[in-house]
Scaffold this active site. Structure first.
Site, mmCIF file in Angstrom:
data_model
loop_
_atom_site.group_PDB
_atom_site.id
_atom_site.type_symbol
_atom_site.label_atom_id
_atom_site.label_comp_id
_atom_site.label_asym_id
_atom_site.label_seq_id
_atom_site.Cartn_x
_atom_site.Cartn_y
_atom_site.Cartn_z
ATOM 1 N N HIS A 152 0.852 -1.196 0.000
ATOM 2 C CA HIS A 152 0.000 0.000 0.000
ATOM 3 C C HIS A 152 0.886 1.244 0.000
ATOM 4 O O HIS A 152 1.966 1.241 0.597
ATOM 5 C CB HIS A 152 -0.917 -0.019 1.235
ATOM 6 C CG HIS A 152 -1.970 1.039 1.158
ATOM 7 N ND1 HIS A 152 -1.726 2.344 1.508
ATOM 8 C CD2 HIS A 152 -3.256 0.991 0.748
ATOM 9 C CE1 HIS A 152 -2.835 3.056 1.325
ATOM 10 N NE2 HIS A 152 -3.776 2.262 0.865
ATOM 11 N N GLU B 39 0.748 3.887 1.623
ATOM 12 C CA GLU B 39 1.103 4.381 2.962
ATOM 13 C C GLU B 39 2.269 3.582 3.534
ATOM 14 O O GLU B 39 3.128 4.127 4.227
ATOM 15 C CB GLU B 39 -0.134 4.323 3.880
ATOM 16 C CG GLU B 39 -1.109 5.448 3.531
ATOM 17 C CD GLU B 39 -2.564 5.138 3.770
ATOM 18 O OE1 GLU B 39 -2.881 4.159 4.484
ATOM 19 O OE2 GLU B 39 -3.407 5.869 3.208
ATOM 20 N N GLU C 132 -3.820 2.578 -7.151
ATOM 21 C CA GLU C 132 -4.197 3.650 -6.238
ATOM 22 C C GLU C 132 -3.285 4.854 -6.467
ATOM 23 O O GLU C 132 -2.181 4.916 -5.889
ATOM 24 C CB GLU C 132 -4.068 3.186 -4.779
ATOM 25 C CG GLU C 132 -4.970 2.024 -4.432
ATOM 26 C CD GLU C 132 -5.298 1.980 -2.933
ATOM 27 O OE1 GLU C 132 -6.477 1.905 -2.612
ATOM 28 O OE2 GLU C 132 -4.381 2.067 -2.102
HETATM 29 P P1 13P Z 1 -9.582 6.510 0.494
HETATM 30 O O1 13P Z 1 -10.738 5.713 -0.068
HETATM 31 O O2 13P Z 1 -9.829 7.019 1.873
HETATM 32 O O3 13P Z 1 -9.134 7.577 -0.483
HETATM 33 O O4 13P Z 1 -8.343 5.496 0.646
HETATM 34 C C1 13P Z 1 -7.998 4.708 -0.434
HETATM 35 C C2 13P Z 1 -7.042 3.682 0.017
HETATM 36 O O5 13P Z 1 -5.912 3.983 0.362
HETATM 37 C C3 13P Z 1 -7.499 2.289 0.085
HETATM 38 O O6 13P Z 1 -6.451 1.410 0.275
#
Ligand code: 13P
Length: 254
Positions: A98, A100, A170
């Site tokens: 991910h 993050e 993403e």
């Molecule tokens: P949001 O839907 O809050 O933009 O987050 C997306 C995400 O990082 C899902 O893994």
């Protein structure tokens, strides 16, 4: 979406929900949404709620996922969780790479690759996340970045494993910002990813791999995103934390 691939709507709860809150939300989601036959719902709570949520995630069409894992089966890795432990709790998927984790915790394509292989070995499937940051998009580097993330993460996987793989595109600039990629922008990258998967694995495998879109997916944009031929589902953060909005996402209209 494409009728040959079962759509998948995944809830990434990130670092939200105590055990009691998680159980209450997943009960409401199942009651409100009901069994799913033509689509798959995946819930990825924090590690601390996996057992609790897994124990009541009984509705047909629902599966449990973890948000991260280590690549070793066991050992002296303080604070880490192994894929075998996650399988033991009933997980069928693990989110890997991910943005993050890449941006805040130093995750690299090489660790994404190691984790993806370990997830398969433990009998689960990885949901591998890729996506560019805003600067890269503005410099026209989106395809280059996504291609190198895919090559780095998928190197060494077999075509048989690839069929069970899930990719999530993403774009980092769309995560938690309210700024969604337009359906056209998302479709363009999804089609590119599918072509890239065809070149990495045997041709034909790419038609079986589900590619999810993530980044500010909401009730107001899910239907138009799912209308695109290469968007096979959504990986949802914020809008998965509340039953009303998540129900509407699961019940997207195609
Ligand atoms: P949001 O839907 O809050 O933009 O987050 C997306 C995400 O990082 C899902 O893994």
């Amino acid at each position: 979406m494409n009728p040959n691939r079962k759509p998948l709507v995944a809830a990434n709860w990130k670092m939200h929900k105590t055990l009691a809150e998680a159980i209450s939300l997943v009960k409401s989601v199942q009651e409100e949404t009901g069994p799913c036959a033509d689509r798959e719902v995946v819930i990825a709570p924090p590690f601390t709620a996996l057992e609790g949520v897994g124990g009541i995630l009984k509705q047909p069409g629902y599966s449990l996922a973890a948000q991260n894992c280590h690549w070793e089966e066991k050992g002296a890795f303080t604070g880490e969780i192994s894929p075998i432990m996650l399988k033991d709790l009933g997980c069928q998927y693990v989110i890997v790479g991910h943005s993050e984790r890449r941006q805040l915790f130093g995750e690299k394509d090489e660790t994404v690759r190691l984790k993806a292989g370990a997830v398969f070995r433990a009998g689960m499937a990885p949901i591998i996340c890729v996506g560019e940051v805003l600067d890269e998009r503005e410099q026209g580097k989106t395809f280059e970045i996504v291609a190198s993330q895919l090559e780095g993460a998928l190197n060494g996987l077999s075509p048989a494993q690839a069929e069970r793989l899930v990719i999530a595109y993403e774009p980092v600039w769309a995560i938690g910002t309210g700024r969604t990629a337009t359906p056209g922008q998302a479709q363009e990258v999804h089609a590119f990813i599918r072509d890239k998967l065809a070149s990495i694995f045997n041709k034909g495998v790419e038609k079986k791999i589900r590619i999810l879109y993530g980044g500010s997916v909401k009730p107001s944009n899910i239907d138009e995103l799912m209308a695109e031929p290469d968007i096979d589902g959504a990986l949802v953060g914020g809008a998965s934390l509340e039953v009303g909005s998540f129900k509407r996402l699961v019940q997207f209209k195609s």
